[in-house]
Design a protein around this motif. Structure first.
Motif, PDB file in Angstrom:
ATOM      1  N   ALA A  10       0.822  -1.201   0.000  1.00  0.00           N
ATOM      2  CA  ALA A  10       0.000   0.000   0.000  1.00  0.00           C
ATOM      3  C   ALA A  10       0.860   1.257   0.000  1.00  0.00           C
ATOM      4  O   ALA A  10       1.886   1.314   0.673  1.00  0.00           O
ATOM      5  CB  ALA A  10      -0.902   0.010   1.226  1.00  0.00           C
ATOM      6  N   SER A  11       0.415   2.258  -0.726  1.00  0.00           N
ATOM      7  CA  SER A  11       1.091   3.551  -0.734  1.00  0.00           C
ATOM      8  C   SER A  11       0.547   4.402   0.416  1.00  0.00           C
ATOM      9  O   SER A  11      -0.369   3.993   1.144  1.00  0.00           O
ATOM     10  CB  SER A  11       0.837   4.271  -2.052  1.00  0.00           C
ATOM     11  N   ASP A  12       1.087   5.593   0.543  1.00  0.00           N
ATOM     12  CA  ASP A  12       0.629   6.507   1.589  1.00  0.00           C
ATOM     13  C   ASP A  12      -0.875   6.764   1.515  1.00  0.00           C
ATOM     14  O   ASP A  12      -1.508   7.029   2.533  1.00  0.00           O
ATOM     15  CB  ASP A  12       1.371   7.851   1.498  1.00  0.00           C
ATOM     16  N   ALA A  13      -1.453   6.677   0.315  1.00  0.00           N
ATOM     17  CA  ALA A  13      -2.875   6.963   0.135  1.00  0.00           C
ATOM     18  C   ALA A  13      -3.772   6.074   0.995  1.00  0.00           C
ATOM     19  O   ALA A  13      -4.839   6.508   1.437  1.00  0.00           O
ATOM     20  CB  ALA A  13      -3.258   6.815  -1.335  1.00  0.00           C
ATOM     21  N   ILE A  14      -3.347   4.830   1.250  1.00  0.00           N
ATOM     22  CA  ILE A  14      -4.173   3.934   2.068  1.00  0.00           C
ATOM     23  C   ILE A  14      -3.401   3.276   3.215  1.00  0.00           C
ATOM     24  O   ILE A  14      -3.993   2.531   3.986  1.00  0.00           O
ATOM     25  CB  ILE A  14      -4.863   2.845   1.215  1.00  0.00           C
ATOM     26  N   TRP A  15      -2.105   3.519   3.331  1.00  0.00           N
ATOM     27  CA  TRP A  15      -1.275   2.867   4.349  1.00  0.00           C
ATOM     28  C   TRP A  15      -1.776   3.151   5.751  1.00  0.00           C
ATOM     29  O   TRP A  15      -1.780   2.282   6.621  1.00  0.00           O
ATOM     30  CB  TRP A  15       0.181   3.260   4.183  1.00  0.00           C
ATOM     31  N   CYS A  49       7.248   4.324  -5.205  1.00  0.00           N
ATOM     32  CA  CYS A  49       5.867   3.863  -5.370  1.00  0.00           C
ATOM     33  C   CYS A  49       5.026   4.969  -5.990  1.00  0.00           C
ATOM     34  O   CYS A  49       4.833   6.015  -5.381  1.00  0.00           O
ATOM     35  CB  CYS A  49       5.282   3.451  -4.022  1.00  0.00           C
ATOM     36  N   THR A  98      -1.371   3.471  -5.934  1.00  0.00           N
ATOM     37  CA  THR A  98      -2.086   3.351  -4.672  1.00  0.00           C
ATOM     38  C   THR A  98      -1.859   1.970  -4.080  1.00  0.00           C
ATOM     39  O   THR A  98      -1.568   1.822  -2.903  1.00  0.00           O
ATOM     40  CB  THR A  98      -3.600   3.575  -4.882  1.00  0.00           C
ATOM     41  N   ILE A  99      -1.973   0.953  -4.933  1.00  0.00           N
ATOM     42  CA  ILE A  99      -1.750  -0.433  -4.536  1.00  0.00           C
ATOM     43  C   ILE A  99      -0.764  -1.054  -5.514  1.00  0.00           C
ATOM     44  O   ILE A  99      -0.980  -1.027  -6.731  1.00  0.00           O
ATOM     45  CB  ILE A  99      -3.071  -1.232  -4.525  1.00  0.00           C
TER      46      ILE A  99
END
Length: 83
Positions: free
Chosen positions: A5-10, A54, A57-58
């Protein structure tokens, strides 16, 4: 099936272990015009995909990517929802 996961959903590690249903929605470049296979895959977030490397998003594992798209595409547009 796994992914990072990137920062968007981490969410400061909270995303680790969450499951997401991921669907390919289209190409992001001219490499493969129609990469999507018309299927979805459920993946478990097991890692963090840090910037700047990265850009997604995923970041799907190769196995998960191949389940929904042509591997030659390299990068695809997706829809995702937590399940």
């Amino acid at each position: 099936m796994i992914a990072a996961a990137s920062d968007a959903i981490w969410d400061n590690r909270a995303a680790c272990g969450r499951m997401y249903k991921v669907t390919c929605t289209g190409a992001t470049n001219a490499g493969v015009a129609q990469p999507c296979k018309g299927t979805s895959v459920v993946v478990k977030i097991v890692d963090y995909c840090p910037p700047p490397g990265c850009r997604a998003t995923i970041d799907l594992s190769q196995e998960a990517f191949a389940a929904i798209a042509d591997l030659n595409a390299g990068k695809i547009d997706i829809d995702y929802v937590q399940v």
